[in-house]
Design a protein around this motif. Structure first.
Motif, PDB file in Angstrom:
ATOM      1  N   ALA A 144       0.839  -1.104   0.027  1.00 30.39           N
ATOM      2  CA  ALA A 144       0.019   0.029   0.182  1.00 30.39           C
ATOM      3  C   ALA A 144       0.977   1.289  -0.101  1.00 30.39           C
ATOM      4  CB  ALA A 144      -1.023  -0.034   1.117  1.00 30.39           C
ATOM      5  N   THR A 145      -0.002   2.244  -0.104  1.00 27.98           N
ATOM      6  CA  THR A 145       1.011   3.758  -0.164  1.00 27.98           C
ATOM      7  C   THR A 145       1.742   3.714   0.950  1.00 27.98           C
ATOM      8  OG1 THR A 145      -0.674   4.650  -1.476  1.00 27.98           O
ATOM      9  CG2 THR A 145       0.851   6.113  -0.060  1.00 27.98           C
ATOM     10  N   SER A 146       1.514   3.529   2.287  1.00 25.46           N
ATOM     11  CA  SER A 146       1.934   3.551   3.375  1.00 25.46           C
ATOM     12  C   SER A 146       3.450   2.781   3.391  1.00 25.46           C
ATOM     13  CB  SER A 146       1.271   3.262   4.851  1.00 25.46           C
ATOM     14  OG  SER A 146       0.974   1.830   4.679  1.00 25.46           O
ATOM     15  N   ASP A 147       3.357   1.618   2.885  1.00 24.27           N
ATOM     16  CA  ASP A 147       4.537   0.737   2.749  1.00 24.27           C
ATOM     17  C   ASP A 147       5.640   1.336   2.040  1.00 24.27           C
ATOM     18  OD1 ASP A 147       3.123  -1.594   4.109  1.00 24.27           O
ATOM     19  OD2 ASP A 147       2.117  -1.837   2.332  1.00 24.27           O
ATOM     20  N   LEU A 148       5.312   2.223   0.656  1.00 23.54           N
ATOM     21  CA  LEU A 148       6.205   2.683   0.239  1.00 23.54           C
ATOM     22  C   LEU A 148       6.665   3.968   0.940  1.00 23.54           C
ATOM     23  CD1 LEU A 148       4.850   2.531  -3.382  1.00 23.54           C
ATOM     24  CD2 LEU A 148       6.147   0.832  -2.278  1.00 23.54           C
TER      25      LEU A 148
ATOM     26  N   ALA B 270      -0.002   6.738  10.537  1.00 23.09           N
ATOM     27  CA  ALA B 270       0.393   5.212  10.406  1.00 23.09           C
ATOM     28  C   ALA B 270       1.570   5.143  10.159  1.00 23.09           C
ATOM     29  CB  ALA B 270      -0.602   4.408   9.662  1.00 23.09           C
ATOM     30  N   VAL B 271       2.147   6.048   9.016  1.00 29.31           N
ATOM     31  CA  VAL B 271       3.422   5.975   8.889  1.00 29.31           C
ATOM     32  C   VAL B 271       4.546   6.469   9.662  1.00 29.31           C
ATOM     33  CG1 VAL B 271       5.192   7.225   7.253  1.00 29.31           C
ATOM     34  CG2 VAL B 271       2.923   6.540   6.036  1.00 29.31           C
ATOM     35  N   ALA B 272       3.972   7.637  10.474  1.00 32.43           N
ATOM     36  CA  ALA B 272       4.724   8.081  11.454  1.00 32.43           C
ATOM     37  C   ALA B 272       5.005   6.861  12.753  1.00 32.43           C
ATOM     38  CB  ALA B 272       4.280   9.335  12.482  1.00 32.43           C
TER      39      ALA B 272
END
Length: 348
Positions: free
Chosen positions: A72-76, A114-116
């Motif tokens: 997903a976007t968060s993984d990248l 979530a990214v943070a």
């Protein structure tokens, strides 16, 4: 370099340029990340009535990268963020995480928190920016303002998109152009005259052009997201005209606010939409072709990741040197556009 802050309600936009000696955001590290799966033009020939020559002649693109079914976007974004923090030396933990994206993990909540959390940044402030291909430039403006105002000392700015999830599988034009990826930049508080400092910023938008670039379904206006409404749509020829005009105009304003002439720009890094747009804007500005940087051939249009990915590649291959005068510009859905001038620092 003079101080200029103006808002023109006729749609001219907003321009800011801090005088020397003021607190400003300074680039401390940059990095990019693309998914492992690469899709060459030849791979598209079995799906569409197309060819490698047809795609390259119209876009300049040879390949693009696609996220896997579990990416997903968060993984990248996390992958790019880890690399950027490492490149910056992790001297100071970010006070703020900004994620520019048009393909969040979920419609609600935002993806940045979530990214943070996955980056181990605890309870720092985090939010998304949705300005499509202009998202990273808008993010630079926000990061610079937050740092210059003293609200933060270090900001992690990420541009990430997984556009493959919103492309119509039957649409040759969009599948040939767009790829997935993420780029990240660490910005720290410094002096506006220091190497790596953000100089001038120009931003603008025109909501009358909303229909140029859309995903019609899934929002509060059209909640249902099925059929054609679930896919990304773009009016290609109109986008080309407006992109060239707005990026050229915006770049000129940013250059004027900085006190630079176009021939003084060492490296021009525009949103990597396609090779034709990059070449045309460079010509309109009078910037020599050898100073126009492009990586669109190998990654395609990665939307909000486009500019930071290009900066990371340019830094890695030596196309960017310490002290270079750099001009960034982008045009995206909304319609939105913006430009930034900065001096390139000495980075690891």
């Amino acid at each position: 370099m003079r101080e200029l802050v103006s808002v023109d309600h006729a749609g001219v936009g907003l321009i800011t340029s801090p005088p020397p000696g003021r607190r400003a955001a300074v680039v401390a590290g940059v990095a990019g990340h693309v998914p492992e799966q690469a899709l060459a033009n030849s791979d598209l020939e079995s799906r569409f009535d197309t060819s490698d020559e047809w795609i390259r002649s119209r876009t300049g693109i040879r390949r693009r990268h696609l996220a896997g079914p579990d990416e997903a976007t968060s993984d990248l974004a996390v992958a790019a963020g880890v690399k950027a923090l490492k490149a910056a030396g992790s001297k100071d933990s970010p006070d703020l995480v900004i994620l520019a994206t048009s393909t969040p993990d979920h419609p609600c909540p935002a993806t940045a928190p979530a990214v943070a959390a996955r980056l181990g940044l605890g309870g720092v402030a985090a939010f998304d920016i949705g300005a499509v291909c202009s998202g990273f430039v808008y993010g630079l403006a926000v990061a610079n303002g937050v740092i210059a105002g003293g609200a933060a000392s270090t900001v992690l700015l990420i541009g990430a998109d997984v556009f493959s999830t919103i492309l119509n599988p039957a649409d040759r034009s969009t599948n040939a152009v767009f790829g997935d990826g993420a780029g990240a930049m660490v910005l720290r508080a410094g002096n506006s005259a220091a190497p790596g400092a953000i100089h001038a910023i120009d931003l603008g938008s025109d909501g009358n052009l909303t229909d140029l670039i859309t995903v019609r379904g899934g929002g509060s206006r059209f909640p249902e997201r099925d059929g054609e409404d679930r896919w990304f749509a773009m009016q290609g020829q109109a986008v080309y005209r407006h992109a060239v005009r707005r990026m050229t105009e915006s770049s000129r304003k940013a250059l004027a606010a900085t006190g630079w002439e176009p021939e003084q720009v060492d490296r021009f890094v525009a949103h990597q939409a396609n090779a034709r747009i990059l070449a045309t804007v460079g010509t309109e500005l009078g910037i020599p072709p050898d100073r126009v940087y492009s990586n669109v051939e190998m990654v395609g249009n990665t939307v909000a990741a486009s500019i930071p990915l290009a900066l990371a590649d340019a830094h890695a291959d030596g196309s960017l040197a310490a002290g270079d005068r750099v001009l960034l510009t982008a045009f995206g859905g909304g319609a939105t556009w913006g430009s930034v001038t900065l001096s390139w620092p000495r980075l690891a």
